[in-house]
Write a protein that holds these residues in place. Structure first.
Motif, PDB file in Angstrom:
ATOM      1  N   VAL A 115      -5.537  -5.996   1.996  1.00 24.87           N
ATOM      2  CA  VAL A 115      -4.794  -6.447   3.179  1.00 24.87           C
ATOM      3  C   VAL A 115      -3.618  -5.512   3.421  1.00 24.87           C
ATOM      4  CG1 VAL A 115      -3.399  -8.320   4.151  1.00 24.87           C
ATOM      5  CG2 VAL A 115      -5.500  -8.851   2.888  1.00 24.87           C
ATOM      6  N   ALA A 116      -2.869  -5.228   2.376  1.00 20.38           N
ATOM      7  CA  ALA A 116      -1.724  -4.331   2.501  1.00 20.38           C
ATOM      8  C   ALA A 116      -2.170  -2.951   2.970  1.00 20.38           C
ATOM      9  CB  ALA A 116      -0.982  -4.237   1.173  1.00 20.38           C
ATOM     10  N   ALA A 117      -3.280  -2.465   2.453  1.00 19.03           N
ATOM     11  CA  ALA A 117      -3.767  -1.137   2.832  1.00 19.03           C
ATOM     12  C   ALA A 117      -4.123  -1.085   4.316  1.00 19.03           C
ATOM     13  CB  ALA A 117      -4.972  -0.759   1.981  1.00 19.03           C
ATOM     14  N   VAL A 118      -4.785  -2.101   4.802  1.00 20.40           N
ATOM     15  CA  VAL A 118      -5.145  -2.142   6.226  1.00 20.40           C
ATOM     16  C   VAL A 118      -3.894  -2.196   7.089  1.00 20.40           C
ATOM     17  CG1 VAL A 118      -6.200  -3.575   8.027  1.00 20.40           C
ATOM     18  CG2 VAL A 118      -7.429  -3.139   5.896  1.00 20.40           C
ATOM     19  N   LEU A 119      -2.949  -3.054   6.708  1.00 15.52           N
ATOM     20  CA  LEU A 119      -1.728  -3.193   7.502  1.00 15.52           C
ATOM     21  C   LEU A 119      -0.900  -1.915   7.487  1.00 15.52           C
ATOM     22  CD1 LEU A 119      -0.690  -6.822   6.554  1.00 15.52           C
ATOM     23  CD2 LEU A 119      -1.820  -6.037   8.647  1.00 15.52           C
ATOM     24  N   GLN A 120      -0.856  -1.230   6.364  1.00 15.08           N
ATOM     25  CA  GLN A 120      -0.102   0.023   6.274  1.00 15.08           C
ATOM     26  C   GLN A 120      -0.733   1.108   7.140  1.00 15.08           C
ATOM     27  OE1 GLN A 120       0.196   0.955   2.113  1.00 15.08           O
ATOM     28  NE2 GLN A 120       1.300  -0.914   1.660  1.00 15.08           N
ATOM     29  N   THR A 130      -1.877   0.687  10.135  1.00 13.34           N
ATOM     30  CA  THR A 130      -1.653   0.456  11.561  1.00 13.34           C
ATOM     31  C   THR A 130      -0.525   1.344  12.064  1.00 13.34           C
ATOM     32  OG1 THR A 130      -0.118  -1.373  11.158  1.00 13.34           O
ATOM     33  CG2 THR A 130      -2.441  -1.949  11.388  1.00 13.34           C
ATOM     34  N   SER A 131      -0.413   1.438  13.341  1.00 13.02           N
ATOM     35  CA  SER A 131       0.634   2.261  13.945  1.00 13.02           C
ATOM     36  C   SER A 131       2.014   1.702  13.615  1.00 13.02           C
ATOM     37  CB  SER A 131       0.471   2.296  15.460  1.00 13.02           C
ATOM     38  OG  SER A 131       0.736   1.016  16.013  1.00 13.02           O
ATOM     39  N   ALA A 132       3.015   2.549  13.738  1.00 12.78           N
ATOM     40  CA  ALA A 132       4.395   2.102  13.496  1.00 12.78           C
ATOM     41  C   ALA A 132       4.745   0.959  14.436  1.00 12.78           C
ATOM     42  CB  ALA A 132       5.362   3.268  13.679  1.00 12.78           C
ATOM     43  N   GLU A 133       4.285   1.058  15.671  1.00 15.07           N
ATOM     44  CA  GLU A 133       4.536  -0.010  16.651  1.00 15.07           C
ATOM     45  C   GLU A 133       3.860  -1.318  16.217  1.00 15.07           C
ATOM     46  OE1 GLU A 133       3.203  -0.917  21.190  1.00 15.07           O
ATOM     47  OE2 GLU A 133       3.940   1.104  20.766  1.00 15.07           O
ATOM     48  N   GLY A 134       2.646  -1.222  15.729  1.00 16.61           N
ATOM     49  CA  GLY A 134       1.919  -2.398  15.258  1.00 16.61           C
ATOM     50  C   GLY A 134       2.580  -3.024  14.047  1.00 16.61           C
ATOM     51  N   ARG A 135       3.045  -2.185  13.112  1.00 16.75           N
ATOM     52  CA  ARG A 135       3.737  -2.709  11.926  1.00 16.75           C
ATOM     53  C   ARG A 135       5.027  -3.411  12.335  1.00 16.75           C
ATOM     54  NH1 ARG A 135       2.348   2.321  10.058  1.00 16.75           N
ATOM     55  NH2 ARG A 135       4.520   3.013  10.054  1.00 16.75           N
ATOM     56  N   ARG A 136       5.769  -2.814  13.270  1.00 14.44           N
ATOM     57  CA  ARG A 136       7.026  -3.421  13.724  1.00 14.44           C
ATOM     58  C   ARG A 136       6.760  -4.764  14.400  1.00 14.44           C
ATOM     59  NH1 ARG A 136      11.623  -4.371  12.047  1.00 14.44           N
ATOM     60  NH2 ARG A 136      12.577  -5.623  13.614  1.00 14.44           N
ATOM     61  N   ALA A 137       5.698  -4.840  15.199  1.00 13.99           N
ATOM     62  CA  ALA A 137       5.345  -6.097  15.855  1.00 13.99           C
ATOM     63  C   ALA A 137       4.989  -7.161  14.820  1.00 13.99           C
ATOM     64  CB  ALA A 137       4.184  -5.880  16.821  1.00 13.99           C
ATOM     65  N   LEU A 138       4.272  -6.766  13.778  1.00  7.76           N
ATOM     66  CA  LEU A 138       3.915  -7.708  12.719  1.00  7.76           C
ATOM     67  C   LEU A 138       5.152  -8.173  11.964  1.00  7.76           C
ATOM     68  CD1 LEU A 138       1.833  -9.295  11.172  1.00  7.76           C
ATOM     69  CD2 LEU A 138       1.374  -7.248   9.799  1.00  7.76           C
ATOM     70  N   VAL A 139       6.058  -7.256  11.670  1.00  5.40           N
ATOM     71  CA  VAL A 139       7.306  -7.630  11.000  1.00  5.40           C
ATOM     72  C   VAL A 139       8.077  -8.629  11.864  1.00  5.40           C
ATOM     73  CG1 VAL A 139       9.565  -6.786  10.237  1.00  5.40           C
ATOM     74  CG2 VAL A 139       7.491  -5.538   9.610  1.00  5.40           C
ATOM     75  N   ASP A 140       8.157  -8.363  13.157  1.00  4.94           N
ATOM     76  CA  ASP A 140       8.857  -9.287  14.064  1.00  4.94           C
ATOM     77  C   ASP A 140       8.199 -10.659  14.057  1.00  4.94           C
ATOM     78  OD1 ASP A 140      10.615  -7.255  14.741  1.00  4.94           O
ATOM     79  OD2 ASP A 140       9.623  -6.802  16.663  1.00  4.94           O
ATOM     80  N   LEU A 141       6.868 -10.687  14.056  1.00  7.35           N
ATOM     81  CA  LEU A 141       6.139 -11.948  14.024  1.00  7.35           C
ATOM     82  C   LEU A 141       6.395 -12.700  12.715  1.00  7.35           C
ATOM     83  CD1 LEU A 141       4.121 -13.879  15.340  1.00  7.35           C
ATOM     84  CD2 LEU A 141       2.295 -12.509  14.323  1.00  7.35           C
ATOM     85  N   LEU A 142       6.407 -11.979  11.611  1.00  2.00           N
ATOM     86  CA  LEU A 142       6.675 -12.621  10.319  1.00  2.00           C
ATOM     87  C   LEU A 142       8.083 -13.201  10.281  1.00  2.00           C
ATOM     88  CD1 LEU A 142       4.948 -10.084   7.922  1.00  2.00           C
ATOM     89  CD2 LEU A 142       4.228 -12.435   8.397  1.00  2.00           C
ATOM     90  N   ILE A 143       9.036 -12.504  10.852  1.00  2.67           N
ATOM     91  CA  ILE A 143      10.409 -13.022  10.903  1.00  2.67           C
ATOM     92  C   ILE A 143      10.465 -14.297  11.740  1.00  2.67           C
ATOM     93  CG2 ILE A 143      12.743 -12.547  11.769  1.00  2.67           C
ATOM     94  CD1 ILE A 143      12.230  -9.582  10.905  1.00  2.67           C
ATOM     95  N   GLY A 200       8.217  -6.174   3.114  1.00  8.36           N
ATOM     96  CA  GLY A 200       8.435  -5.219   2.030  1.00  8.36           C
ATOM     97  C   GLY A 200       7.303  -5.221   1.037  1.00  8.36           C
ATOM     98  N   ALA A 201       6.806  -6.409   0.695  1.00 15.10           N
ATOM     99  CA  ALA A 201       5.732  -6.526  -0.285  1.00 15.10           C
ATOM    100  C   ALA A 201       4.437  -5.883   0.212  1.00 15.10           C
ATOM    101  CB  ALA A 201       5.497  -7.999  -0.627  1.00 15.10           C
ATOM    102  N   LEU A 202       4.219  -5.932   1.522  1.00 18.00           N
ATOM    103  CA  LEU A 202       2.998  -5.363   2.089  1.00 18.00           C
ATOM    104  C   LEU A 202       3.158  -3.908   2.521  1.00 18.00           C
ATOM    105  CD1 LEU A 202       1.884  -8.413   4.248  1.00 18.00           C
ATOM    106  CD2 LEU A 202       0.885  -7.652   2.086  1.00 18.00           C
ATOM    107  N   GLY A 203       4.358  -3.362   2.291  1.00 18.78           N
ATOM    108  CA  GLY A 203       4.600  -1.965   2.634  1.00 18.78           C
ATOM    109  C   GLY A 203       4.752  -1.708   4.124  1.00 18.78           C
ATOM    110  N   LEU A 204       5.177  -2.731   4.859  1.00 18.34           N
ATOM    111  CA  LEU A 204       5.332  -2.572   6.305  1.00 18.34           C
ATOM    112  C   LEU A 204       6.671  -1.957   6.683  1.00 18.34           C
ATOM    113  CD1 LEU A 204       3.834  -5.992   7.425  1.00 18.34           C
ATOM    114  CD2 LEU A 204       2.717  -3.757   7.414  1.00 18.34           C
ATOM    115  N   ILE A 205       7.616  -2.044   5.775  1.00 22.09           N
ATOM    116  CA  ILE A 205       8.946  -1.463   6.045  1.00 22.09           C
ATOM    117  C   ILE A 205       9.340  -0.544   4.905  1.00 22.09           C
ATOM    118  CG2 ILE A 205       9.782  -3.276   7.524  1.00 22.09           C
ATOM    119  CD1 ILE A 205      11.250  -4.457   5.119  1.00 22.09           C
TER     120      ILE A 205
END
Length: 72
Positions: free
Chosen positions: A27-32, A34-47, A67-72
């Motif tokens: 899961v972390a590998a797939v999410l990492q 994704t595009s920077a924009e996609g990762r930022r959107a996911l981080v915003d959603l998680l918040i 942080g645990a998934l390597g998105l930031i």
């Protein structure tokens, strides 16, 4: 998010830590990947999800996910 939080908060007696890691690493590998924009959107959603969480332990786990998934 729900399954990741559930796995993360499970006791070692409920799910073997090695099995948990083997489930979460892809899961972390797939999410990492994704595009920077996609990762930022996911981080915003998680918040947003964390802000709505009423269980403090779950809230902290969700806040730790980027942080645990390597998105930031």
């Amino acid at each position: 998010m729900e399954i990741i939080v559930s796995i993360d908060l499970s006791d070692d007696d409920d799910i073997d830590p090695d099995v948990a890691t083997s489930l979460l690493e892809p899961v972390a590998a797939v999410l990492q990947g994704t595009s920077a924009e996609g990762r930022r959107a996911l981080v915003d959603l998680l918040i947003e999800c964390a802000e709505e969480e009423t269980v403090p332990e779950r809230r902290m786990t969700v806040l730790d996910l980027p942080g645990a998934l390597g998105l930031i």
